[in-house]
Motif scaffolding. Structure first.
Motif, PDB file in Angstrom:
ATOM      1  N   ARG A 477       0.865  -1.191   0.000  1.00 62.90           N
ATOM      2  CA  ARG A 477       0.000   0.000   0.000  1.00 62.90           C
ATOM      3  C   ARG A 477       0.903   1.243   0.000  1.00 62.90           C
ATOM      4  NH1 ARG A 477      -4.627   1.667   4.444  1.00 62.90           N
ATOM      5  NH2 ARG A 477      -5.274   3.614   3.391  1.00 62.90           N
ATOM      6  N   ARG A 483      -2.710   0.546  -4.257  1.00 67.57           N
ATOM      7  CA  ARG A 483      -2.472  -0.789  -3.720  1.00 67.57           C
ATOM      8  C   ARG A 483      -1.931  -1.674  -4.841  1.00 67.57           C
ATOM      9  NH1 ARG A 483      -5.466  -1.303   1.165  1.00 67.57           N
ATOM     10  NH2 ARG A 483      -6.949   0.406   1.439  1.00 67.57           N
ATOM     11  N   GLN A 577       0.857  -8.004   4.189  1.00 65.81           N
ATOM     12  CA  GLN A 577       0.695  -6.667   3.575  1.00 65.81           C
ATOM     13  C   GLN A 577       1.638  -5.699   4.272  1.00 65.81           C
ATOM     14  OE1 GLN A 577      -3.249  -5.078   2.738  1.00 65.81           O
ATOM     15  NE2 GLN A 577      -2.634  -3.135   3.708  1.00 65.81           N
ATOM     16  N   ASP A 601      -6.436   2.476   7.916  1.00 64.33           N
ATOM     17  CA  ASP A 601      -6.625   1.180   7.264  1.00 64.33           C
ATOM     18  C   ASP A 601      -6.850   0.123   8.321  1.00 64.33           C
ATOM     19  OD1 ASP A 601      -6.788  -0.836   5.524  1.00 64.33           O
ATOM     20  OD2 ASP A 601      -4.616  -0.945   5.086  1.00 64.33           O
ATOM     21  N   ASP A 604      -6.850  -4.979   5.602  1.00 64.07           N
ATOM     22  CA  ASP A 604      -5.887  -4.991   4.496  1.00 64.07           C
ATOM     23  C   ASP A 604      -6.462  -5.617   3.245  1.00 64.07           C
ATOM     24  OD1 ASP A 604      -6.005  -7.577   5.233  1.00 64.07           O
ATOM     25  OD2 ASP A 604      -3.950  -7.692   5.994  1.00 64.07           O
TER      26      ASP A 604
END
Length: 611
Positions: A477, A483, A577, A601, A604
């Motif tokens: 990200r 992304r 992630q 966030d 994920d």
């Protein structure tokens, strides 16, 4: 030389010399005057001394002489020349006969009297201790006087001569000067008088009361004399002129028959002394045998002794003048002759007191008071001008200080402004340099990104490929919200993950087919080239890459290390992630921004193959 051929001035000089010598041969007098350049005073010295006087000073040498006095005898009522039936007063008993016969006899008498001088000194001490006036025998007394008119005193200064004359006067009269009367009792025990040249406070009232009230003979012991001025006649006249006071000049002749009576009656009279003190009249005196007294007698035109003259400043007589002339020293009155009888004699104390109170003081005092007021006004104006000048000087000094302070403040402000401008210029220059360095670094990093994209970003493993280890999925990200998902093998180097993230920062206009095939600036291949460039630029791995990878939750950093495998990182085993956080010079700010992105966030949305 014929008398008719003489000039008026020469005739006047001849008349003066004949008056002083009681007549005499005119031809002899003319020859004497001609030998001394018609100077009456020097001619008289030649006649009386028998030797020529000292030569006159050269013409180029400046000598101080008092201005020739004017004579104002309008109010004397016949005290000069004996009008209104008063008798003429005979002149000084000096002639060629006296010079030839009397003077040698006096010399012989003085020589014979030398052995008696100790006896005279003893008698003088006893008389002074008992406050008894020294007796006088004709023209002689126990007080020794030098022979000749000033012959042995020419080298002495006028002050010393005046002091000696006053001391002799005190011994002869048994009196003491007013200012020294307080010291009389202290000094009479050892038989020495006290000399003083400065007039002190007056004790005349108490003394006068003692004279007037005492009837037992104590008045004789309390006799006083005026406070005589100690100095030369010209200095005395200048003092009278400067201090705006009346001056009284007393000239006596010890050879004259009236001398002793005048000294004992007039000079010690209480009423006369009281008038002298109350009206602040300055008194100067001397014997005609002294040079100063002789010079004063010539200037005051004295012909008979004892002689008293009053002098003071008076308006100059200038008829028809539009402006008032400056005042000049003037002979106010002259009194000469005997002092007896006490009620009518020219130099009697009562006559002088009446003249002072009824004629001289009413006529002279108003003008002197006017001069004193004018002098006081001038002094006040001078003091006012001095005060104004002082205030002006202080104001000028303060103005100058204010100007200097303002100039200093302006200079400091200009200097501060200059320093600020220089600092601003340096900051702008440094900013330009920083921007230029930043541009160069951005360009340099862009070259490395493109080379890393071609040389170190590995392709994704194919399904069933086992040479690169277990396949894992890594989600990326970016700080701007983008992304990306990428598959890596566990044996792939961590540098390939960093190179992949770094390639995502390449703008779209740089196509991959145009990427360089060799490291920039001839660097080494692979990770060695990256490590070498980091060392050359002096940057840490985070600063060189410009970002760092952070596990989203729980937050853990994935630092770059050369030679490290992706599978060796515990947080990435099985995939995961990562969030990209930019690293700049303001790390705290970048960290805050990266932290806020993580906080936004909560999901994920990525899953690994193990899920």
């Amino acid at each position: 030389m014929d008398i008719d051929s003489l000039s008026p001035a020469q005739k006047d000089a001849l008349a003066q010399l004949q008056a002083l010598t009681n007549g005499g041969d005119a031809e002899v007098a003319i020859s004497v005057l001609a030998s001394v350049d018609w100077d009456v005073q020097r001619a008289a010295e030649v006649v009386f001394d028998g030797v020529p006087p000292p030569p006159s000073p050269p013409a180029h040498e400046s000598t101080n002489h008092v201005e020739q006095f004017e004579i104002d005898d309008s109010e004397q009522d016949g005290l000069l020349n004996g009008p209104r039936g008063r008798r003429e007063f005979r002149p000084v008993e000096s002639s060629f006969f006296g010079t030839i016969i009397i003077r040698p006899l006096r010399i012989v008498f003085n020589i014979l009297a030398i052995p008696l001088y100790p006896l005279f000194s003893l008698l003088r001490f006893i008389f002074r201790a008992l406050r008894i006036p020294l007796p006088s025998f004709g023209s002689y007394s126990f007080s020794y006087r030098p022979l000749g008119p000033g012959r042995s005193r020419e080298s002495r200064d006028p002050k010393s001569v005046a002091e000696q004359w006053v001391r002799a006067l005190e011994e002869e009269t048994g009196a003491v000067c007013i200012s020294r009367s307080g010291n009389r009792k202290q000094s009479q025990g050892n038989g020495h008088g006290v000399a003083s040249g400065v007039a002190g406070p007056s004790t005349l009232t108490a003394r006068g009361s003692a004279w007037e009230e005492g009837s037992n003979g104590s008045a004789e012991s309390d006799k006083l004399l005026p406070d005589f001025f100690f100095g030369g006649y010209e200095e005395f006249a200048r003092t009278c002129q400067r201090d705006l006071k009346i001056g009284c000049v007393v000239i006596v002749s010890s050879e004259h028959d009236n001398d002793a009576e005048f000294k004992r009656s007039t000079l010690t009279d209480p009423s006369f002394l009281r008038n002298i003190q109350e009206n602040e009249i300055l008194v100067w005196g001397g014997d005609i045998r002294d040079r100063e007294a002789w010079s004063a007698a010539q200037k005051l035109q004295a012909t008979t002794y004892p002689f008293i003259a009053f002098i003071a400043l008076q308006p100059r007589r200038a008829p028809g003048s539009s402006s008032a002339p400056a005042p000049t020293m003037t002979i106010l009155s002259r009194h000469q002759g005997p002092s007896i009888p006490s009620t009518s004699a020219p130099t009697a104390a009562q006559t002088l007191v009446i003249h002072l109170n009824e004629q001289l003081l009413p006529r002279v005092t108003p003008f002197l008071n006017k001069l004193r007021l004018e002098a006081a006004e001038r002094e006040r104006e001078r003091a006012l001008r001095a005060e104004q000048d002082r205030a002006f000087e202080e104001s000028r000094h303060k103005d100058a200080e204010r100007i200097l302070q303002k100039r200093a403040a302006d200079a400091a402000a200009q200097d501060e402004k200059r320093r600020a401008a220089e600092a601003q210029a340096r900051a702008i220059e440094e900013e330009h340099k920083a921007e230029e360095a930043k541009k160069q670094w951005v360009a340099h990093r862009m070259e490395w990104r493109r080379w890393l994209r071609r040389g170190l970003v590995l392709r994704e493993p194919r399904p069933g490929e086992s040479g690169r280890g277990k396949t894992m999925r890594v989600g990326v990200r970016m700080p701007d919200g983008r992304r990306s998902v990428r598959f890596f093998g566990e044996s792939d180097p961590l540098t390939s993950l960093y190179a992949y993230v770094d390639s995502l920062l390449i703008p779209p206009e740089f196509v991959q087919d145009a990427d360089p095939v060799a490291p920039p600036q001839g660097g080494k291949e692979g990770e060695e080239g990256i490590v070498e460039n980091m060392q050359r630029t002096g940057r840490s791995p985070e600063k060189w890459w410009g970002f760092k990878l952070v596990l989203a939750y729980p937050r853990r950093e994935v630092p770059w290390e050369a030679g490290k495998k992706i599978g060796d990182i515990d947080v990435l085993k099985g995939g995961g992630q990562v969030v990209v956080e930019f690293v700049t010079d303001e790390d705290a700010k970048s960290k805050g921004k990266g932290r806020s992105s993580l906080e936004q966030d909560d999901d994920d949305e990525y899953h690994t193959e193990s899920d």
